[in-house]
Design a protein around this motif. Structure first.
Motif, PDB file in Angstrom:
ATOM      1  N   THR A 114      -8.936  83.063 -36.676  1.00  0.00           N
ATOM      2  CA  THR A 114      -7.637  82.946 -36.473  1.00  0.00           C
ATOM      3  C   THR A 114      -6.834  81.540 -36.244  1.00  0.00           C
ATOM      4  O   THR A 114      -7.092  81.220 -34.797  1.00  0.00           O
TER       5      THR A 114
ATOM      6  N   THR B 110      -4.438  80.172 -34.456  1.00  0.00           N
ATOM      7  CA  THR B 110      -3.108  80.319 -33.639  1.00  0.00           C
ATOM      8  C   THR B 110      -2.604  79.043 -33.400  1.00  0.00           C
ATOM      9  O   THR B 110      -3.645  77.947 -33.011  1.00  0.00           O
TER      10      THR B 110
ATOM     11  N   LYS C 132       1.991  91.160 -42.354  1.00  0.00           N
ATOM     12  CA  LYS C 132       0.834  90.807 -41.252  1.00  0.00           C
ATOM     13  C   LYS C 132      -0.317  90.789 -41.804  1.00  0.00           C
ATOM     14  O   LYS C 132      -1.166  89.662 -41.532  1.00  0.00           O
ATOM     15  N   GLU C 133      -0.938  91.607 -42.823  1.00  0.00           N
ATOM     16  CA  GLU C 133      -1.835  91.471 -43.208  1.00  0.00           C
ATOM     17  C   GLU C 133      -2.269  90.155 -43.961  1.00  0.00           C
ATOM     18  O   GLU C 133      -3.339  89.493 -43.632  1.00  0.00           O
TER      19      GLU C 133
ATOM     20  N   ARG D 207      -2.996  87.516 -41.796  1.00  0.00           N
ATOM     21  CA  ARG D 207      -4.523  87.619 -41.259  1.00  0.00           C
ATOM     22  C   ARG D 207      -5.434  86.984 -42.360  1.00  0.00           C
ATOM     23  O   ARG D 207      -6.301  86.091 -41.961  1.00  0.00           O
TER      24      ARG D 207
ATOM     25  N   ARG E 150      -5.094  83.277 -42.295  1.00  0.00           N
ATOM     26  CA  ARG E 150      -5.873  82.887 -40.956  1.00  0.00           C
ATOM     27  C   ARG E 150      -4.673  82.236 -40.008  1.00  0.00           C
ATOM     28  O   ARG E 150      -4.885  81.065 -39.525  1.00  0.00           O
TER      29      ARG E 150
ATOM     30  N   ASP F 223      -1.586  83.480 -36.930  1.00  0.00           N
ATOM     31  CA  ASP F 223      -1.348  84.915 -36.134  1.00  0.00           C
ATOM     32  C   ASP F 223      -0.097  85.563 -36.658  1.00  0.00           C
ATOM     33  O   ASP F 223       1.002  85.092 -36.776  1.00  0.00           O
ATOM     34  N   PRO F 224      -0.155  86.949 -37.031  1.00  0.00           N
ATOM     35  CA  PRO F 224       0.756  87.894 -37.266  1.00  0.00           C
ATOM     36  C   PRO F 224       2.247  87.752 -36.639  1.00  0.00           C
ATOM     37  O   PRO F 224       3.150  87.764 -37.086  1.00  0.00           O
TER      38      PRO F 224
END
Lengths: 504, 305, 294, 545
Positions: C2, C4, D404-405, D408, D411, D413-414
């Protein structure tokens, strides 16, 4: 905050010192200013104070009223007598010429009277001329003026607004030409006209000189300066020699400077509050109730306003006309300042908590505000509607104005009919619509018997006061401020006579 | 090109027509013309006579079309107040207002453009802050107060210039400053903003890469581009000044068209009022048109390809 | 894996704006002065025991304490003997009301026209542009004067007239701002995502032209206050005894050459108020302008 | 090789405080020799442009060189007073910029603008100046120099303008020519011509050329030497042949690996059933005139026919003005086509009224080019993501779950749903846009130049993501691009558009291998770096780091 004050103070000191350096005595020119743009110099087509000033300098009437004694004298006519109630015969002065050289004789009088008396010619102030039907020539220097009906103040009008025009010239150029290049027999002739903006007068060498003096000062220069502060600034700069209609506070300050002559003279104008007694604006309105009208009269401390704001030679008036006017009865009901009594009257009239009403006015806003303050004290809440005169007059004539602060200058005519006749004879400015009063006034205005007139006016004015149709407020006064070099004694009729000016 | 000028003119006429119709309705419905003609001390019967004489009883639209059809032929009618042809009165007054307007806009441009440029050249410098100061003060000071202060200081105290009138060029100094200062903040801000934007443009970088001296970059390359919106604004301001100089004309006793218009309102002199509103809107339209032409000259992208 | 965002997340637009605002001297000055005026307006009854309408003809034109006046009236009294400080304090209410309400009216008209023209373009734009031209070709001051002269200068008439005449700048600026925003892809995206027109206007257009709106709002608010003063100067502003600052200046004008504090006090108050509003406007523009594209 | 014209030693340029790094350029050293093209390559933010601006003395005020020296013609430019530096600009060193559309002053004729070079730096007479300008115009191959001389910038095309800028740069035969991404904003065919012009210059002038670019194809086309920069530092340097084919530094390898291959990624064939078909679609724009221009009609789309099968990726390729964007707008009904059908599952979207269209809106979604303009800066990401579902009647909370899904899936951050767009990089924003498009579960996803504005490494990631999503969600993708390499890599079939018409169609191998239209041939021919085969990084020897 401090700086501008100092600035102004030092400015005044400086300019006062510089004044004498810019003397206008040297070029024999008296400079003054008008505040409003005069529509036309032709006196029959304007109704402004400025127009009257110019007219008195440029033209002559058949008669002349001495401003000091009030006595009528011959002017362009030397003798006059009433043939009957509606016929006046006048002997004309010989050897008078107009500024353009045209000789003055009976033809001029006949032409002028017939021209102005004809409603088709659209003379602006009809009241000044409509009393005449026509004029007839008897011989070259004798004329008769025929009236529609007996008209007691005829002499006053012939000494005032009815001036004589040159027949040949006027027939040729008409009002438009007269406005741009006025020709009369008066002490001053006009050397240039910039309509509304600038007028130059010059002493007329061929003036006949009786009963008025010939001009002493060679030239009069009149500019229009709308802002009064600017007028004062120009006065400080020596660009003006004479200020008239100076507000009381400014006049006091100028006087306190000790550098200028400040003169105060009474005016024929009075102020009054007219109330909607006949219920034209609101049939059930508070003003239809005499108790309310009397409460208003008791609520306003007229003396305090005169002392603090109007000042000068003004005094509280109680009758619906000016004291100097003929037949102006002074022994009428008076309403002293007594707010408690006003409140009691309101309570009695069914308004214990007062009421709210529109208050219309068109000039002297501070006076109106002061009166509103007093009314507020007794519970009469007023909303000021401050309008241009024409708009207010329009509203009044449509009967939409319940409560208004007005003034009336009576065209400087010293006869009660000039004010009462206009306001209490059922016309569109009549808020009382009292049939009895109307009848008395109409009768008075169609009789030449002076005592009878006085009696009738007395009855009418007493009833007006008893019913409190109006609350007469105060007489007006005019402040004149002059530079040290100018010599002039103001009169009490709001008219500035240029030919009475001289250099010290 | 020709077609577009025609179209543009057509639009202008439509604007002027709309403005005159709106103002005609507004003025006519709100005031009573007869009282206005009669004057302050007129008696009741005078007014009745006038009402019949001028035909105020006709429907409004008829009166308007009557006026318009005459106006198109250049006959603006008679002033009810002065009893003179409106065209003559306006002809007398316009030169004063035009002089004042031109002086004021020139003053504003001469003051604001160099200052705007200097401010943009060095944002946040002393000169920029000074320019900003001039601008905010100009926006905040009521012009009549400013005018009277100038009279007190320069005329009464220093005796440098006349306080009122329009006789000589010296009479126009104070009014020019007051009226011009009114327009200065907007023009200066726009010049500054425009210059800052233009100075960050790629072609200025190109000019710098060519090694041109700063002065030439500022005045030849940057100012010419930055001035384009200023021209339009100046046109609007100029149009505004002609009709909006009432206060200044009143303080300095300059009897121009603006003051005439205001006085005509208070005298209910409708023919004069009507003609002035028409003329002012025509001026506005003319100025904006001229501004467009000038901009086309300044900016070739607006010209024929 | 992910993604971030890196450790130092850039601050949100709002936080960035607040930071810039706290560093902007003009904005702070404007806001402080404005806040003072608003507080004076709100708490006027607590700040003076005098009634601004209560006249006393015996104590007319007493100068302020600084010029040697009576300590009972620290800013002196006016031509009718009313306490000048009381009138100034209550007058703040009137002047602010005029500025704000007139600006709200013109903003409503101008924004509606400007946004519609900018969003739809074409015929709508042509009509709005025509209206703007008609409005600009009308001499504002004259029309305002004519209307006020003939209808009388009540507070409502003055505010409405100013409000109805000052919308042009809103329309012009919002029209071009909307055009600019309209061409951005997020508007297209919202359309493709089935957003209704009002939703796009409210959610996507309005917030993004808001800073222009606020700046013009302050300018026009200041403009309205100044214009009211000019109308008052010509005798056609708010009617007495309502204590507007413009009216106080106009009443004080009478004695300009003799008791200049009468015009200076409300004049300076008006000057600072308008100055403060304009500086706030400038500040808001400076603070919001760099936003959008990092 | 002769002495270097320019040598930069240990140059460090500070960034204003509070930024994410301290230096824009750190300890940079490089040399440019006469008759040499040195390419500086790097992604955005690598400091490559800063270097060139520092040399020219055109750095913005907030950036200040703190240490090091820039030696040019025997003097240190950093020690030179600004006015002296200005004298060198134009006469000794010249620069060509990225944006030809805005690099020329719109108010003056291009002739005047070139002449200014002579006016400023020489004493030549007017007639002579004009003659020199004419010669220059010829040298940069501008047709009809007399007409061009009197033209204003807006009357010339982008390529022509770039030639003017080059002519201007060459006017005084400078020793150093700096080109900052000079072809990035140009169409492929124009780019080829301009690059050719640079190669010519190297032959005919003695100047050294510093060429800044992010495009390895361009490097392959013209570079003699290559300098690779990352985060303000030089990471690799060497001859073009060496760096392109045997990169040593991991970052260089990463970049080269990200260059799209001219071959299709292997994958399964799409299904047979047609999902979307466009029939005889036409769109004509009416350009209204203004005061100075006549109104005219532009036929932006002419009889467009094509169909796309479920799961297929169709590439639409064309240069600017080819009508591909208009086509897209018609498909998603941002524009109404004048005629034709757009059929999805048998429903004609083109003939729907706005109201009828509403439920079908979600069938086709789009990702736009500009990652900055396509998100509303005033709304949080979450608010923008649920916009679509909410408009189509979905529940807010449920939509938020789906958002949110999707975060993800792309890629991200929710938690980022609560943030504003300005807190994300360009690549992240593009992913957010993809997520937003997917929120309404579309059948067709249009990627309208969706990766053109991104750096190569980011581009690669986003392309990969798009491919994955297509495969996992069974999407049909319309991929609009001007980049042939990208098209070749991700598409199954291609159509090539020119002037509103489809001039070529077929699968990737057909179109690239055996083009039938002249236009396609020309496009393929115009690609820079044709002779360079991107090396397979995995086969290179590992480097010792």
């Amino acid at each position: 905050m401090k700086l501008p004050n100092l600035l102004a103070a030092s400015a005044i000191a400086l300019s006062a010192g510089a004044m004498s350096a810019q003397a206008d005595k040297a070029d024999d020119t008296l400079r003054l200013a008008f505040t409003k743009e005069l529509e036309t110099v032709d006196i029959y087509f304007n109704s402004a104070r400025e127009g009257i000033l110019l007219a008195r300098a440029i033209w002559d009437g058949l008669l002349y009223r001495d401003p000091v004694t009030g006595e009528y004298k011959g002017n362009l006519a030397t003798e006059w007598k009433w043939i009957d109630d509606v016929t006046l015969e006048l002997k004309l002065r010989e050897g008078v010429t107009f500024h353009n050289g045209e000789p003055f004789n009976a033809d001029d009088v006949v032409y002028t009277v017939n021209y102005v008396a004809n409603p088709d010619n659209g003379i602006v102030v009809q009241r000044n001329v409509s009393w005449m039907d026509r004029a007839e020539k008897v011989d070259d220097y004798t004329v008769r003026i025929i009236l529609d009906a007996p008209f007691p103040p005829a002499e006053e009008f012939l000494a005032g607004p009815v001036v004589m025009y040159p027949n040949e010239y006027y027939a040729e150029v008409g009002p438009a030409g007269m406005a741009l290049n006025p020709i009369g027999t008066g002490p001053y002739k006009v050397s240039s006209v910039d309509p509304g903006l600038h007028y130059e007068l010059e002493a007329f060498d061929g003036y006949h000189g009786d009963p008025r003096n010939a001009a002493s000062i060679g030239k009069i220069d009149i500019r229009t300066i709308p802002d009064f502060n600017t007028q004062i600034a120009e006065f400080f700069n020596g660009q003006l020699d004479f200020l008239w209609n100076v507000p009381a506070d400014q006049a006091e300050k100028l006087d306190a400077m000790g550098k200028y002559q400040v003169e105060n003279a009474e005016a024929i104008r009075i102020g009054f509050i007219s109330m909607d007694a006949s219920g034209r604006a609101d049939a059930d309105g508070p003003m239809t109730n005499p108790l309310v009208r009397k409460a208003v009269a008791h609520a306003i401390d007229r003396q305090a306003i005169v002392d603090a704001l109007v000042k000068g030679s003004s005094e509280v008036v109680h009758s619906a006309c000016a004291k100097i006017q003929f037949a102006c009865e002074q022994d009428v009901a008076q309403y002293e300042y007594n707010p408690e009594k006003a409140k009691a009257l309101l309570a009695e009239a069914g308004y214990p908590d007062g009421f709210e009403i529109d208050f219309h006015a068109y000039r002297n806003r501070p006076y109106a505000e002061a009166m509103m303050g007093f009314l507020d004290e007794v519970g009469i809440k007023t909303n000021l509607v401050y309008l241009k005169y024409s708009a207010l007059r329009d509203a009044r004539s449509k009967g939409e104005v319940p409560f208004t602060f007005q003034t009336w200058g009576s065209y400087s005519l010293a006869d009660a009919s000039a004010i009462v006749g206009e306001h209490f004879t059922g016309g569109m400015l009549d808020d009382a619509k009292d049939a009895e009063v109307t009848a008395w006034v109409n009768e008075a205005d169609s009789t030449t018997d002076k005592d009878k007139r006085i009696g009738l006016y007395s009855k009418a004015l007493k009833k007006i006061a008893d019913e409190a149709y109006w609350l007469p407020l105060w007489s007006y006064n005019v402040n004149y401020v002059m530079s040290q070099e100018v010599s002039y004694a103001p009169t009490n009729d709001e008219i500035v006579r240029f030919f009475d000016f001289s250099w010290k | 090109m020709f077609r577009f000028i025609l179209k543009r003119l057509g639009l202008a006429v439509l604007v002027a027509f709309t403005v005159s119709a709106i103002s005609f309705a507004l003025l006519f419905l709100a005031g009573d013309p007869a009282t206005a003609i009669a004057g302050e001390n007129a008696a009741s019967e005078d007014i009745a006579i006038i009402n019949a004489q001028y035909g105020f009883d006709r429907p409004l639209i008829v009166q308007y079309l009557d006026w318009l059809s005459k106006a198109v032929t250049g006959d603006l009618g008679q002033s009810w107040y002065f009893k003179l042809p409106v065209s003559q009165i306006i002809g007398d007054r316009l030169p004063t207002t035009m002089t004042l307007g031109l002086c004021a806009i020139s003053f504003a441009l001469i003051l604001s453009i160099p200052m705007g440029v200097a401010a943009a050249a060095r944002p946040n410098s002393i000169i920029d802050r000074f320019a900003l100061f001039i601008a905010v003060v100009g926006q905040a000071i009521p012009s009549f107060w400013f005018g009277l202060l100038l009279v007190v200081f320069f005329s009464i105290q220093l005796g440098l210039v006349p306080a009122s009138g329009s006789g000589t060029w010296r009479h126009f100094i104070l009014p020019t400053v007051v009226l011009g200062y009114y327009a200065t903040p907007a023009i200066m801000r726009l010049t500054r903003a425009g210059m800052i934007e233009v100075l960050s443009a790629d072609y200025i970088r190109t000019a710098r890469a060519k090694g041109l001296p700063t002065r030439k970059i500022m005045f030849k390359h940057a100012l010419r581009n930055a001035i384009i919106p200023v021209v339009s604004l100046a046109a609007v301001q100029m149009g505004f000044m002609l009709g909006g100089s009432i206060v200044v004309e009143s303080v300095f006793a300059l009897h121009g068209a603006g003051f005439l218009a205001w006085e005509s309102i208070s005298r209910n002199d409708l023919p004069t009022m009507q003609a002035l509103i028409l003329i002012f809107s025509m001026f506005y339209i003319t100025f904006t048109f001229l501004a467009d032409v000038l901009n086309a000259w300044l900016d070739p992208r607006l010209r024929v390809g | 894996m992910t993604d971030t965002s890196s450790t130092n997340i850039p601050i949100s637009p709002r936080q960035a704006m607040i930071r810039r605002a706290l560093r902007h001297k003009g904005l702070i000055f404007g806001t402080v002065v404005m806040a003072v005026v608003i507080l004076i307006a709100i708490f006027a009854p607590l700040l003076t025991e005098y009634d601004p309408y209560k006249q006393n003809l015996l104590t007319r034109m007493k100068p302020p304490v600084l010029l040697g006046g009576d300590p009972d009236h620290w800013l002196g009294t006016d031509a009718l003997g009313r306490d000048y400080w009381a009138r100034l304090a209550y007058g703040a209410r009137v002047s602010l009301t005029i500025g704000i309400v007139a600006a709200v009216i013109s903003a409503t008209i101008g924004c509606t026209l400007g946004i519609l023209a900018g969003y739809f373009g074409g015929r709508v734009d042509a009509v709005v542009t025509f209206l703007i031209n008609v409005r600009l070709a009308m001499p504002v001051v004259l029309v305002a004067l004519a209307v006020v002269a003939l209808l009388g200068g009540s507070l409502i008439v003055v505010i409405s007239v100013l409000g109805l005449l000052l919308w042009d700048r809103f329309a012009v600026v919002l029209r071009s701002a909307t055009m600019q925003v309209r061409s951005l892809e997020y508007i297209a995206a919202a359309e493709v995502l089935g957003a209704s027109l009002p939703r796009i206007l409210v959610k996507d257009i309005l917030p993004n032209v808001m800073n222009h709106l606020i700046v013009i709002f302050t300018l026009e608010m200041a403009h309205a206050i100044i214009l009211e003063a000019a109308l008052s100067f010509l005798g056609l502003g708010v009617q007495p005894p309502t204590p507007s600052w413009g009216l106080m200046i106009s009443e004080g004008k009478e004695m300009l050459l003799f008791e200049s504090w009468l015009i200076t006090i409300p004049g300076v108050a008006l000057f600072f108020l308008v100055l403060a509003i304009n500086m706030m406007g400038d500040g808001i523009r400076d603070v919001t302008a760099p936003e959008g594209r990092n | 090789m002769s002495d270097p014209i320019l040598s930069i030693r240990n140059l460090t340029v500070d960034l204003p405080k509070g930024g994410d790094r301290q230096y824009a350029v750190e300890q940079l050293s490089l040399e440019v020799a006469p008759r040499e093209i040195v390419c500086i390559v790097g992604e955005s933010g690598s400091g490559k442009s800063i270097t060139s601006f520092a040399t020219m003395g055109l750095l913005p005020k907030v950036l200040t060189p703190s240490t090091g020296e820039i030696r040019f013609g025997g003097q240190d430019l950093l020690a030179l007073p600004a006015s002296e530096h200005a004298k060198l600009r134009g006469s000794q060193m010249a620069m060509v910029f990225q944006e030809p559309m805005s690099a020329l002053n719109p108010c003056y004729t291009v002739g005047t603008q070139i002449e200014e070079m002579f006016e400023t730096h020489t004493e030549l007479a007017k007639s002579e100046r004009k003659a020199r300008v004419m010669k220059l115009l010829e040298e940069v191959h501008l047709p009809d120099p007399a007409r061009v001389y009197a033209s204003y910038p807006h009357q010339l095309s982008g390529g022509q303008r770039q030639r003017i800028v080059i002519a201007m740069a060459l006017a005084l035969d400078p020793k150093l020519l700096i080109a900052d991404e000079p072809t990035t904003a140009l169409d492929l065919s124009t780019q080829a011509q301009i690059l050719h012009l640079f190669k010519e210059l190297r032959e005919h002038h003695d100047a050294g050329i510093m060429f800044v670019t992010h495009d390895f194809d361009v490097v392959a086309e013209i570079a003699d030497r290559v300098i690779v920069m990352q985060h303000g530092r030089i990471v690799e340097e060497g001859s073009a042949e060496e760096v392109l084919n045997r990169p040593k530094h991991p970052y260089t390898r990463l970049l080269i690996d990200a260059v799209p291959r001219r071959s299709r990624d292997a994958r399964g064939a799409p299904a047979e059933d047609v999902l979307l078909s466009v029939n005889a679609l036409n769109k004509i724009y009416h350009i209204p005139g203004n005061m100075f221009k006549q109104a005219r009609d532009v036929h932006a789309c002419k009889d467009i026919n094509f169909s796309v099968r479920k799961g297929e990726t169709l590439g639409i390729v064309g240069e600017s003005g080819s009508g591909k964007s208009t086509l897209v707008k018609c498909l998603i009904r941002l524009e109404d086509p004048n005629s034709g059908e757009v059929l999805i599952n048998g429903t004609d979207l083109a003939s729907c009224s706005r109201k009828e269209l509403h439920p079908y809106r979600k069938m086709i979604q789009i990702v736009f080019q500009d990652p900055y303009g396509s998100l509303n800066p005033r709304r949080t990401i979450g608010d923008q993501l649920i916009e679509g579902p909410v408009n189509f009647g979905a529940d807010r909370a449920k939509s938020m779950e789906r958002a949110k899904e999707l975060m993800r899936i792309v890629r991200l951050d929710p938690d980022a749903l609560n943030r504003y767009p300005n807190q994300f990089s360009g690549g992240q924003r593009q992913r957010i846009c993809i997520a937003r498009a997917l929120m309404v579960e579309p059948k067709v996803l249009i990627a309208d130049e969706a990766v053109s504005a991104l750096d190569v490494s980011v581009q690669k990631e986003v392309l990969k993501l798009l491919n994955e999503i297509r495969d996992t969600l069974g999407l049909t993708v319309l991929f609009i691009t001007h980049d042939l390499r990208v098209a070749a890599q991700v598409c199954d079939n291609l159509i090539v558009m020119q002037k509103g018409e489809i001039v070529e169609r077929g699968n990737v191998e057909q179109v690239f291998g055996a083009p039938s239209s002249d236009y396609t041939k020309m496009l393929l021919d115009a690609q820079p770096g044709k002779d360079w085969d991107v090396p397979d990084i995995s086969t290179l020897p590992p480097v010792a780091v």
